[in-house]
Scaffold this motif. Structure first.
Motif, PDB file in Angstrom:
ATOM      1  N   LYS A 163       5.667  54.759 -10.403  1.00  0.00           N
ATOM      2  CA  LYS A 163       6.342  55.551 -11.444  1.00  0.00           C
ATOM      3  C   LYS A 163       6.114  54.970 -12.832  1.00  0.00           C
ATOM      4  O   LYS A 163       6.029  55.723 -13.826  1.00  0.00           O
ATOM      5  N   THR A 164       6.018  53.664 -12.932  1.00  0.00           N
ATOM      6  CA  THR A 164       5.848  53.029 -14.241  1.00  0.00           C
ATOM      7  C   THR A 164       4.391  52.694 -14.548  1.00  0.00           C
ATOM      8  O   THR A 164       4.094  52.190 -15.635  1.00  0.00           O
ATOM      9  N   LYS A 165       3.500  52.972 -13.560  1.00  0.00           N
ATOM     10  CA  LYS A 165       2.091  52.563 -13.675  1.00  0.00           C
ATOM     11  C   LYS A 165       2.007  51.072 -14.020  1.00  0.00           C
ATOM     12  O   LYS A 165       1.254  50.640 -14.902  1.00  0.00           O
ATOM     13  N   GLY A 166       2.780  50.314 -13.283  1.00  0.00           N
ATOM     14  CA  GLY A 166       2.843  48.875 -13.494  1.00  0.00           C
ATOM     15  C   GLY A 166       1.783  48.140 -12.696  1.00  0.00           C
ATOM     16  O   GLY A 166       0.734  48.703 -12.362  1.00  0.00           O
ATOM     17  N   ASN A 167       2.071  46.891 -12.355  1.00  0.00           N
ATOM     18  CA  ASN A 167       1.083  46.129 -11.609  1.00  0.00           C
ATOM     19  C   ASN A 167       1.725  45.042 -10.754  1.00  0.00           C
ATOM     20  O   ASN A 167       2.898  44.686 -10.947  1.00  0.00           O
ATOM     21  N   ILE A 168       0.927  44.529  -9.830  1.00  0.00           N
ATOM     22  CA  ILE A 168       1.377  43.533  -8.861  1.00  0.00           C
ATOM     23  C   ILE A 168       0.444  42.328  -8.936  1.00  0.00           C
ATOM     24  O   ILE A 168      -0.775  42.487  -8.998  1.00  0.00           O
ATOM     25  N   ILE A 169       1.032  41.138  -8.928  1.00  0.00           N
ATOM     26  CA  ILE A 169       0.243  39.900  -8.918  1.00  0.00           C
ATOM     27  C   ILE A 169       0.692  39.043  -7.747  1.00  0.00           C
ATOM     28  O   ILE A 169       1.886  38.719  -7.622  1.00  0.00           O
ATOM     29  N   ASN A 170      -0.251  38.684  -6.890  1.00  0.00           N
ATOM     30  CA  ASN A 170       0.029  37.832  -5.740  1.00  0.00           C
ATOM     31  C   ASN A 170      -0.501  36.429  -6.010  1.00  0.00           C
ATOM     32  O   ASN A 170      -1.653  36.275  -6.423  1.00  0.00           O
ATOM     33  N   ILE A 171       0.323  35.433  -5.769  1.00  0.00           N
ATOM     34  CA  ILE A 171      -0.080  34.053  -6.006  1.00  0.00           C
ATOM     35  C   ILE A 171      -0.633  33.469  -4.710  1.00  0.00           C
ATOM     36  O   ILE A 171       0.094  33.261  -3.741  1.00  0.00           O
ATOM     37  N   SER A 172      -1.926  33.207  -4.729  1.00  0.00           N
ATOM     38  CA  SER A 172      -2.623  32.684  -3.562  1.00  0.00           C
ATOM     39  C   SER A 172      -2.922  31.198  -3.783  1.00  0.00           C
ATOM     40  O   SER A 172      -2.109  30.471  -4.358  1.00  0.00           O
ATOM     41  N   SER A 173      -4.079  30.737  -3.349  1.00  0.00           N
ATOM     42  CA  SER A 173      -4.444  29.329  -3.472  1.00  0.00           C
ATOM     43  C   SER A 173      -5.939  29.177  -3.237  1.00  0.00           C
ATOM     44  O   SER A 173      -6.547  29.966  -2.494  1.00  0.00           O
ATOM     45  N   VAL A 174      -6.528  28.145  -3.842  1.00  0.00           N
ATOM     46  CA  VAL A 174      -7.936  27.866  -3.550  1.00  0.00           C
ATOM     47  C   VAL A 174      -8.129  27.509  -2.084  1.00  0.00           C
ATOM     48  O   VAL A 174      -9.229  27.641  -1.544  1.00  0.00           O
ATOM     49  N   LEU A 175      -7.061  27.087  -1.410  1.00  0.00           N
ATOM     50  CA  LEU A 175      -7.170  26.732   0.007  1.00  0.00           C
ATOM     51  C   LEU A 175      -7.375  27.954   0.897  1.00  0.00           C
ATOM     52  O   LEU A 175      -7.669  27.802   2.081  1.00  0.00           O
ATOM     53  N   GLY A 176      -7.248  29.139   0.336  1.00  0.00           N
ATOM     54  CA  GLY A 176      -7.596  30.346   1.073  1.00  0.00           C
ATOM     55  C   GLY A 176      -9.087  30.620   1.052  1.00  0.00           C
ATOM     56  O   GLY A 176      -9.560  31.560   1.698  1.00  0.00           O
ATOM     57  N   LYS A 177      -9.835  29.787   0.315  1.00  0.00           N
ATOM     58  CA  LYS A 177     -11.268  29.998   0.139  1.00  0.00           C
ATOM     59  C   LYS A 177     -12.098  28.776   0.527  1.00  0.00           C
ATOM     60  O   LYS A 177     -13.317  28.809   0.466  1.00  0.00           O
ATOM     61  N   MET A 178     -11.425  27.686   0.883  1.00  0.00           N
ATOM     62  CA  MET A 178     -12.139  26.448   1.184  1.00  0.00           C
ATOM     63  C   MET A 178     -11.394  25.677   2.266  1.00  0.00           C
ATOM     64  O   MET A 178     -10.221  25.958   2.540  1.00  0.00           O
ATOM     65  N   THR A 179     -12.059  24.736   2.891  1.00  0.00           N
ATOM     66  CA  THR A 179     -11.397  23.869   3.860  1.00  0.00           C
ATOM     67  C   THR A 179     -11.116  22.526   3.209  1.00  0.00           C
ATOM     68  O   THR A 179     -11.720  22.168   2.203  1.00  0.00           O
ATOM     69  N   TYR A 180     -10.158  21.815   3.793  1.00  0.00           N
ATOM     70  CA  TYR A 180      -9.733  20.535   3.230  1.00  0.00           C
ATOM     71  C   TYR A 180      -9.719  19.530   4.370  1.00  0.00           C
ATOM     72  O   TYR A 180      -8.774  19.459   5.150  1.00  0.00           O
ATOM     73  N   LYS A 181     -10.792  18.787   4.484  1.00  0.00           N
ATOM     74  CA  LYS A 181     -11.002  17.916   5.643  1.00  0.00           C
ATOM     75  C   LYS A 181      -9.917  16.854   5.807  1.00  0.00           C
ATOM     76  O   LYS A 181      -9.485  16.552   6.920  1.00  0.00           O
ATOM     77  N   GLN A 182      -9.455  16.283   4.690  1.00  0.00           N
ATOM     78  CA  GLN A 182      -8.529  15.158   4.759  1.00  0.00           C
ATOM     79  C   GLN A 182      -7.169  15.541   5.347  1.00  0.00           C
ATOM     80  O   GLN A 182      -6.519  14.736   6.012  1.00  0.00           O
ATOM     81  N   ILE A 183      -6.728  16.757   5.086  1.00  0.00           N
ATOM     82  CA  ILE A 183      -5.397  17.188   5.534  1.00  0.00           C
ATOM     83  C   ILE A 183      -5.532  18.524   6.257  1.00  0.00           C
ATOM     84  O   ILE A 183      -5.987  19.500   5.663  1.00  0.00           O
ATOM     85  N   PRO A 184      -5.155  18.587   7.549  1.00  0.00           N
ATOM     86  CA  PRO A 184      -5.269  19.860   8.271  1.00  0.00           C
ATOM     87  C   PRO A 184      -4.216  20.866   7.794  1.00  0.00           C
ATOM     88  O   PRO A 184      -3.029  20.590   7.809  1.00  0.00           O
ATOM     89  N   MET A 185      -4.683  22.027   7.333  1.00  0.00           N
ATOM     90  CA  MET A 185      -3.779  23.060   6.821  1.00  0.00           C
ATOM     91  C   MET A 185      -4.243  24.421   7.319  1.00  0.00           C
ATOM     92  O   MET A 185      -4.449  25.343   6.538  1.00  0.00           O
ATOM     93  N   VAL A 186      -4.421  24.531   8.612  1.00  0.00           N
ATOM     94  CA  VAL A 186      -4.965  25.746   9.216  1.00  0.00           C
ATOM     95  C   VAL A 186      -4.129  26.969   8.875  1.00  0.00           C
ATOM     96  O   VAL A 186      -4.644  27.993   8.414  1.00  0.00           O
ATOM     97  N   CYS A 187      -2.827  26.883   9.084  1.00  0.00           N
ATOM     98  CA  CYS A 187      -1.958  28.059   8.924  1.00  0.00           C
ATOM     99  C   CYS A 187      -1.776  28.436   7.459  1.00  0.00           C
ATOM    100  O   CYS A 187      -1.827  29.621   7.105  1.00  0.00           O
ATOM    101  N   TYR A 188      -1.549  27.450   6.607  1.00  0.00           N
ATOM    102  CA  TYR A 188      -1.383  27.739   5.182  1.00  0.00           C
ATOM    103  C   TYR A 188      -2.645  28.384   4.621  1.00  0.00           C
ATOM    104  O   TYR A 188      -2.582  29.407   3.930  1.00  0.00           O
ATOM    105  N   SER A 189      -3.790  27.799   4.919  1.00  0.00           N
ATOM    106  CA  SER A 189      -5.047  28.338   4.410  1.00  0.00           C
ATOM    107  C   SER A 189      -5.300  29.752   4.925  1.00  0.00           C
ATOM    108  O   SER A 189      -5.757  30.625   4.183  1.00  0.00           O
TER     109      SER A 189
END
Length: 252
Positions: free
Chosen positions: A131-157
């Motif tokens: 109705k307002t022709k507004g917008n939505i912004i979702n806050i993600s993370s670089v961990l959604g695009k890369m792996t992090y060997k030192q700390i396992p973060m399977v679910c978060y990523s």
């Protein structure tokens, strides 16, 4: 970038990126709805918003709870009658590998907040944002695009990778109504979430400064600046995009 009389919902607004974003929108004249689980911290953010702009609407809620999500939308519409911007910032972090005994409980907890909560909040807010022709912004993370060997973060990523693609699909769905949907993907940011995470694994947060090409990690206010730009009319041609702000950490 005036947001005078625009109605902005910010989830995860009790601290960190969410708090900085709420205060920044208040400075620009917005009617801000601050959503979070911690009442005391929300009250502090409310006071900071009131110092620079209008007194925000405070909604204590957990986005992993369907009834709480409904209440956020109902209270916002009840007070302001509209929604112009939704910032889906609420998120939790967890440490897990595929061999972890508690992998499924961690998966369920993270997905319920980081993905399911965003999906439902977006579903309920979208008709009002159309109705307002507004917008939505979702806050993600670089961990959604890369792996992090030192700390396992399977679910978060995995939750952030899913959020990235969810954003693209919703951007396509809502483009016909003039609604923009975008993602912002920070690298390490000085927040309570990150500090608590590092305490959990007994690693100093300052270590991350040595792991970025720019030799620093960001403050929450830097991410808030980018959120306001993407939400503004200055970004009116931008939808389905993913802005990475990580001091170059993905280059490593």
């Amino acid at each position: 970038m005036s947001f005078t009389n625009k109605v902005v919902i910010v989830t995860g607004a009790s601290s960190g990126i969410g708090a900085a974003t709420a205060i920044s929108f208040a400075k620009e004249g917005a009617n801000v709805v601050i959503v979070g689980r911690k009442e005391q911290k929300l009250q502090k953010v409310k006071e900071e918003c009131a110092k620079v702009g209008k007194v925000p609407l405070v909604v204590r809620a957990d986005v992993s709870n369907d009834e709480d999500v409904k209440r956020v939308i109902e209270e916002t519409i009840g007070k302001y009658g509209q929604i112009d911007v939704l910032v889906n910032n609420a998120g939790i972090i967890g440490f897990d590998g595929i061999l972890s005994d508690n992998i499924m409980s961690v998966f369920d907890s993270i997905m319920n907040t980081n993905l399911r909560g965003v999906v439902y909040m977006t579903h309920l807010a979208a008709p009002h944002i159309i109705k307002t022709k507004g917008n939505i912004i979702n806050i993600s993370s670089v961990l959604g695009k890369m792996t992090y060997k030192q700390i396992p973060m399977v679910c978060y990523s995995a939750s952030k990778a899913a959020l990235d693609h969810f954003t693209r699909h919703v951007a396509v769905d809502l483009a016909q109504y003039g609604v923009r949907v975008n993602t912002i993907s920070p690298g390490p940011v000085k927040t309570d979430l990150l500090s608590n995470a590092y305490n959990e694994i007994s690693t100093p947060q300052s270590d991350d400064e040595d792991k970025t090409p720019l030799g620093r990690i960001s403050d929450s206010e830097e991410i808030a600046d980018l959120i306001l730009f993407v939400a503004s009319d200055k970004a009116k041609a931008i939808t389905g995009s993913d802005y990475v702000t990580d001091n170059g950490s993905m280059l490593m």
